[in-house]
Design an enzyme around this catalytic site. Structure first.
Site, PDB file in Angstrom:
ATOM      1  N   ASP A 340      -0.233   4.535   8.032  1.00  0.00           N
ATOM      2  CA  ASP A 340      -1.286   3.900   7.232  1.00  0.00           C
ATOM      3  C   ASP A 340      -0.834   2.566   6.661  1.00  0.00           C
ATOM      4  O   ASP A 340      -1.396   2.086   5.686  1.00  0.00           O
ATOM      5  CB  ASP A 340      -1.681   4.819   6.072  1.00  0.00           C
ATOM      6  CG  ASP A 340      -2.029   6.212   6.551  1.00  0.00           C
ATOM      7  OD1 ASP A 340      -2.923   6.319   7.389  1.00  0.00           O
ATOM      8  OD2 ASP A 340      -1.402   7.180   6.087  1.00  0.00           O
ATOM      9  N   GLY A 341       0.198   2.013   7.256  1.00  0.00           N
ATOM     10  CA  GLY A 341       0.691   0.727   6.784  1.00  0.00           C
ATOM     11  C   GLY A 341       2.181   0.637   6.992  1.00  0.00           C
ATOM     12  O   GLY A 341       2.820   1.624   7.360  1.00  0.00           O
ATOM     13  N   SER A 365      -0.475  -1.838   3.064  1.00  0.00           N
ATOM     14  CA  SER A 365      -0.707  -0.418   2.831  1.00  0.00           C
ATOM     15  C   SER A 365      -2.204  -0.203   2.882  1.00  0.00           C
ATOM     16  O   SER A 365      -2.943  -0.766   2.082  1.00  0.00           O
ATOM     17  CB  SER A 365      -0.158  -0.032   1.461  1.00  0.00           C
ATOM     18  OG  SER A 365      -0.539   1.282   1.165  1.00  0.00           O
ATOM     19  N   ARG A 366      -2.665   0.570   3.863  1.00  0.00           N
ATOM     20  CA  ARG A 366      -4.108   0.621   4.101  1.00  0.00           C
ATOM     21  C   ARG A 366      -4.861   1.598   3.217  1.00  0.00           C
ATOM     22  O   ARG A 366      -6.045   1.454   3.029  1.00  0.00           O
ATOM     23  CB  ARG A 366      -4.391   0.948   5.573  1.00  0.00           C
ATOM     24  CG  ARG A 366      -4.052  -0.225   6.451  1.00  0.00           C
ATOM     25  CD  ARG A 366      -4.454  -0.022   7.889  1.00  0.00           C
ATOM     26  NE  ARG A 366      -3.628  -0.914   8.703  1.00  0.00           N
ATOM     27  CZ  ARG A 366      -2.484  -0.566   9.247  1.00  0.00           C
ATOM     28  NH1 ARG A 366      -2.053   0.662   9.131  1.00  0.00           N
ATOM     29  NH2 ARG A 366      -1.783  -1.438   9.934  1.00  0.00           N
ATOM     30  N   VAL A 367      -4.205   2.599   2.667  1.00  0.00           N
ATOM     31  CA  VAL A 367      -4.957   3.541   1.830  1.00  0.00           C
ATOM     32  C   VAL A 367      -4.443   3.628   0.397  1.00  0.00           C
ATOM     33  O   VAL A 367      -5.125   4.121  -0.480  1.00  0.00           O
ATOM     34  CB  VAL A 367      -4.976   4.969   2.450  1.00  0.00           C
ATOM     35  CG1 VAL A 367      -5.679   4.966   3.781  1.00  0.00           C
ATOM     36  CG2 VAL A 367      -3.591   5.533   2.580  1.00  0.00           C
TER      37      VAL A 367
END
Ligand SMILES: Nc1ncnc2c1ncn2[C@@H]1O[C@H](COP(=O)(O)OP(=O)(O)O)[C@@H](O)[C@H]1O
Ligand SMILES: [Mg+2]
Length: 504
Positions: A340-341, A365-367
């Protein structure tokens, strides 16, 4: 007549089943046909299952990895040097599993649960397979709680949420393990259980990590799973799956678990080695075709469970080692695509002494942003934009061009932010202190300070957060936003204290 015929048929059937049963029995034991470098091919064993454990003379175990009509490919988990063609192997009818229990806390074990710390066997009532299907979508809750690393540069710009998978990648000796270790140390009083899974490293490097966990008094909340570079490729291959099974055991008790895989580059290499020896067709960079799948099914197991299932979480920090900063090599690109990143560490920043050597432009960091504390989130948005513009501006400023006053100020502010983002190893910082310090930096109060004064300023602000502003710190942790009046009150107090101590 008819009856007689049917009786005859029945007898024939019975007779033939007896024969097959007998035949099956004789196939429970098999012989090594050929053996080489940690793998072997066995004949017979037609009913053996994938991932089943086999036992060889001298208490050596092996795991079934390939099945074909007349032969079985096995990887050894123990040293097979004394084995030779013709030696017998016995089926165990057991898919590879590991003992799980709360007694694992504070222990150092190998991937099959054998103690490596000289403290005796781990007491466990339960065994669980090392490979398990990941939780289904409807069992998963959104990531909504932060996992604080204690590192300003990460908790601000690339925040990590509980249940997330965040890759740490960079060349050798750029501080990857240091980030993971600081994050584990920062979990000291949080209730988060940490698992450090060492794969293919030198034993001395693992010993250093364990010594640091002891030194910073966190080993009792950790489990260390070790398959070092001297262990069999098969052992290195199973290590992260076994560690994850332990993580799931705690997650299912509603606990938050952090798991570090250090590192998956070594894991991929071990898998490539055993696959080549088992004669699986090689693909790109000689890795077998399912190399992507072995990592995706591992990282899929990280999650945040819904309330009904206890609400626990498993956060993964896989580590990948790059060569000459090349993140488009096969293994890094694969793993980037299933996390997620990523936090990208730059060798050139490390050499300049900027530590942690995080390349903010290439890290994401996507979430985690959704989980970040609201007080932090509202501060960081504008800061991040400002910082990326600053980095661009700075590269122009190198050409010695004449600058107007505004540009000069922007450069000063950017440098102050960068200085604040630097952090020595083993000095994780509370998130509320981080917020206060970044807020002050954003306000320009730390512009133009040298390293010494900058450090002093940070200490003063942090100490106020733990005394005068204790209640505000608590509110921040309770996910409250800071209103303008509160912010102003804090900034005024910080400024006064910094002046009093002659820092500004
Ligand atoms: N923030 C830091 N401050 C000071 N020293 C650091 C920091 N990060 C890493 N180091 C040091 O740099 C060296 C390499 O770090 P390490 O984490 O082992 O790199 P990698 O895992 O990428 O090979 C170690 O000696 C470590 O102690
Ligand atoms: Mg390392």
């Amino acid at each position: 007549m008819l009856k007689k015929a049917s009786e005859k048929a029945m007898n024939a059937i019975e007779e033939s089943t007896k024969k097959t049963k007998a035949a099956l029995k004789s196939q429970e034991v098999s012989e090594i046909q050929s053996i080489s470098a940690g793998t072997a091919v066995l004949t017979g064993l037609s009913n053996v299952k994938m991932d089943e454990m086999l036992l060889f003379p001298g208490n050596v175990s092996g795991m079934v990895q390939t099945l074909s009509d007349d032969a079985v490919g096995v990887v050894f988990l123990d040293n097979p040097d004394h084995l030779k063609a013709g030696d017998k192997a016995v089926r165990t009818n057991r898919i590879l599993d590991i003992p799980v229990s709360n007694q694992l806390l504070g222990r150092v074990i190998d991937p099959v649960g054998k103690p490596l710390d000289g403290k005796g066997a781990v007491a466990a009532k339960e065994r669980r397979p090392i490979e398990r299907e990941a939780y289904a979508i409807m069992d998963r809750a959104p990531v909504d709680q932060p996992l604080q690393t204690g590192l300003k540069a990460i908790d601000s710009f690339t925040p990590i949420g509980r249940g997330q998978r965040e890759l740490i990648l960079g060349d050798r000796q750029t501080g990857k393990t240091a980030i993971a270790l600081d994050t584990i140390i920062n979990q000291k009083n949080t209730g988060v259980i940490s698992i450090y899974c060492a794969i293919g490293q030198q034993a001395a490097a693992v010993a250093r990590v364990i010594a640091d966990l002891k030194k910073y008094d966190v080993l009792q909340n950790c489990i260390v799973v070790v398959a070092s570079g001297e262990d069999q490729a098969g052992m290195q291959y199973i290590a992260p799956y076994a560690a994850t099974t332990i993580g799931e055991f705690f997650m299912e008790q509603g606990k938050d678990v952090l798991i570090v895989y250090d590192d998956l580059t070594n894991h991929a290499r071990a898998y490539r080695q055993m696959s080549l020896l088992l004669r699986r067709p090689p693909g790109r960079e000689a890795y077998p075709g399912d190399i992507f799948y072995i990592h995706s099914r591992l990282l899929e197991r990280s999650t945040h469970l819904i309330k009904k299932l206890g609400g626990g979480s498993l956060t993964a920090l896989p580590i990948v080692s790059t060569e000459a900063g090349n993140i488009s090599a096969y293994i890094p690109t694969n793993i980037i695509s299933i996390t997620d990143g990523q936090i990208y560490l730059s060798a050139s920043l490390f050499q300049k002494g900027t530590m942690p050597a995080i390349d903010t432009g290439r890290s994401v960091s996507r979430v985690g942003g959704d989980a970040q504390l609201p007080a932090y989130r509202s501060l960081v948005g504008p800061l991040k934009l400002f910082y990326s513009q600053f980095e661009e501006l700075e590269s122009f400023a190198k050409f010695g061009t004449q600058m107007d006053k505004e540009t000069e100020e922007r450069l000063n502010r950017g440098r102050a932010i960068r200085m604040v983002m630097e952090q020595r190893q083993f000095q994780p910082m509370q998130v509320t202190d981080q917020i206060a310090i970044l807020m002050t930096t954003n306000e320009g109060l730390l512009d133009g300070l040298d390293t010494e004064k900058n450090k002093k300023a940070q200490e003063i602000i942090a100490s106020l957060m733990n005394t005068d502003f204790k209640d505000i710190a608590k509110a921040i942790l309770d996910r409250q936003k800071l209103d303008d009046k509160t912010k102003q009150k804090m900034l005024t107090a910080f400024e006064r204290a910094l002046k009093r101590e002659k820092v500004i």
